[in-house]
Design a protein around this motif. Structure first.
Motif, PDB file in Angstrom:
ATOM      1  N   HIS A 157       0.834  -1.226   0.000  1.00 21.55           N
ATOM      2  CA  HIS A 157       0.000   0.000   0.000  1.00 21.55           C
ATOM      3  C   HIS A 157       0.856   1.259   0.000  1.00 21.55           C
ATOM      4  O   HIS A 157       0.525   2.256   0.632  1.00 21.55           O
ATOM      5  CB  HIS A 157      -0.961   0.020   1.199  1.00 21.55           C
ATOM      6  N   GLN A 171     -13.727   6.172  -6.858  1.00 23.03           N
ATOM      7  CA  GLN A 171     -14.054   4.810  -6.409  1.00 23.03           C
ATOM      8  C   GLN A 171     -15.295   4.313  -7.147  1.00 23.03           C
ATOM      9  O   GLN A 171     -15.361   3.157  -7.532  1.00 23.03           O
ATOM     10  CB  GLN A 171     -14.374   4.804  -4.914  1.00 23.03           C
ATOM     11  N   THR A 190      -9.133   2.213  -7.832  1.00 26.46           N
ATOM     12  CA  THR A 190      -8.850   1.922  -6.425  1.00 26.46           C
ATOM     13  C   THR A 190      -7.613   2.710  -6.014  1.00 26.46           C
ATOM     14  O   THR A 190      -6.736   2.966  -6.833  1.00 26.46           O
ATOM     15  CB  THR A 190      -8.586   0.423  -6.176  1.00 26.46           C
ATOM     16  N   CYS A 191      -7.572   3.029  -4.721  1.00 29.82           N
ATOM     17  CA  CYS A 191      -6.565   3.998  -4.317  1.00 29.82           C
ATOM     18  C   CYS A 191      -6.486   4.031  -2.799  1.00 29.82           C
ATOM     19  O   CYS A 191      -7.515   3.962  -2.127  1.00 29.82           O
ATOM     20  CB  CYS A 191      -7.062   5.301  -4.908  1.00 29.82           C
ATOM     21  N   ALA A 234      -4.224   6.584  -8.154  1.00 28.12           N
ATOM     22  CA  ALA A 234      -5.337   5.652  -8.367  1.00 28.12           C
ATOM     23  C   ALA A 234      -5.007   4.599  -9.408  1.00 28.12           C
ATOM     24  O   ALA A 234      -4.407   4.907 -10.449  1.00 28.12           O
ATOM     25  CB  ALA A 234      -6.554   6.448  -8.812  1.00 28.12           C
TER      26      ALA A 234
END
Ligand SMILES: Cc1ncc(COP(=O)(O)O)c(C=O)c1O
Length: 395
Positions: free
Chosen positions: A149, A308, A313-314, A325
């Motif tokens: 992440h 989103q 996704t981010c 993203a």
């Protein structure tokens, strides 16, 4: 002509011009483009700071300043760093006033590096640390954090050090991070510091976005690792002062005094009137970032929710003014081709993720340093692109 070109510093041939600026320049030529490309506040410099700059010119502060920076400015910067991040820097020997964070990066790395050494650079990251590393005849070693992440862990540092050993001279940290907006909690900073303490290397910590930390407070690694850390900060992002070109480089006196030579021979001193403006920023304007931060926060939440919904996704950013993203499946996955296609078809410009090193491919950077109106238009255009360009739709 070619023959003469061959006489230049050979390292230059290894450098690439900023792909971010290049992409931005290209898309800017397309009429009607909505740009979320550049990393600079859309706010203007606060009025009281502009006034300080104007008064400085009126009062003829138009001569050279001391190389390390006007002492009152360094004193104010020391108080700012103490009040905000509980750091202890001596104004007369441990702080340099630089031409933006950019020059701080340059003089710090140039001052540290000998040919053949290596610099650890966790990616994705702002690419500004790479050119000076290469010009110093050194090698950037990238640590791809995308599998975690975008968070650098002590284990990743251990692994890189095991592989590259003693030739590593420094590690770069940048948090809140450009382009991911990821930042570190106190525990995470302490864990990184505890790992870095075991190794004989410098930490160049670029904390230029420290004032734009959304939940919790910014924790500087310099608090836990003062002897090893060269800290970068400045007023560009916190006070919307990118054009004034004032940054800070702070560290142990004996290191800063040596690095000051690089700074002196490179620029003599930063612009005197800009220093007067920065003095206003660090004194009367010590909390100026708060208003801008409140606005950025609203924009972050808006853009985060919108992207989103359409499949990006981010990680939810907790600092700076970017979202990083992942391009949804079913669309062009090469980030440059995706951004070019999006710009050409729907006239919205984002920065391709591969501009930020390993781990960035397949992503786009969205800067929300833009008005809400611009962000709404951009999100409408992006939604329209996503609705109409699924790969199965591409002939
Ligand atoms: C992480 C990071 N460091 C440094 C800079 C350069 O800052 P300055 O304008 O103060 O030179 C930027 C600009 O975008 C940045 O994102």
């Amino acid at each position: 002509m070619n023959k003469r070109k061959n006489l230049l510093n050979q390292q230059l041939s290894l450098l690439q011009s900023s792909s971010i600026l290049k992409f931005d320049a290209e898309v800017s030529l397309i009429p009607g483009m909505t740009k979320l490309t550049l990393g600079e506040p859309d706010f203007n410099t606060p009025e009281h700071i502009k006034l300080a700059g104007m008064n400085a010119i009126e009062e003829n502060h138009t001569h050279y300043a001391p190389t390390a920076g006007e002492l009152p400015l360094r004193q104010a910067a020391a108080i700012f760093l103490k009040e905000k991040y509980d750091l202890d820097y001596k104004p007369d020997s441990e702080i340099l006033v630089t031409a933006g964070a950019t020059e701080a990066i340059y003089v710090a790395l140039f001052g540290l590096l000998n040919p053949g050494e290596k610099v650890l650079i966790p990616t994705p990251i702002y690419p500004g640390y790479i050119p000076v590393t290469i010009l110093s005849r050194c090698t950037p070693i990238f640590i791809d954090t995308s599998s975690n992440h975008f968070v650098l862990s002590p284990e990743m540092i251990q692994e890189a050090i095991l592989e590259h050993g003693e030739s590593i001279k420094a590690i770069v940290l940048n948090y809140p991070n450009n382009p991911t907006g990821v930042t570190y909690t106190r525990d995470e900073v302490v864990n990184l510091a505890n790992e870095l303490k075991k190794h004989d290397l410098f930490v160049l910590s670029d904390e230029i976005y420290s004032e734009l930390t959304y939940s919790g407070s910014h924790v500087s690694i310099a608090k836990y690792l003062p002897e090893q850390t060269l800290l970068i900060n400045g007023v560009s992002k916190s006070h919307a002062m990118t054009g004034w070109r004032i940054g800070l480089l702070c560290g142990p006196a004996e290191i800063i005094q040596e690095i000051n030579k690089v700074h002196q021979f490179l620029i003599t001193s930063t612009a005197t009137m800009s220093q007067k403006a920065a003095l206003a920023a660090f004194t009367d304007g010590i909390n100026d970032a708060q208003l801008m931060k409140n606005e950025y926060l609203k924009r972050r939440d808006y853009v985060y929710e919108r992207i989103q919904k359409i499949g990006f996704t981010c990680p939810k950013p907790n600092g700076a003014f970017y979202l990083f993203a992942k391009i949804p499946e079913g669309y062009i996955q090469d980030s440059m081709s995706f951004c070019v296609d999006l710009a050409q078809k729907n006239k919205v410009a984002l920065i391709p993720g591969d501009s930020f090193g390993p781990g960035g491919e397949g992503y786009v950077r969205i800067s929300y340093a833009a008005s809400m109106k611009t962000l709404i238009t951009a999100m409408e255009k992006l939604t329209n692109y996503i609705e109409n360009n699924k790969k199965t739709d591409i002939v």
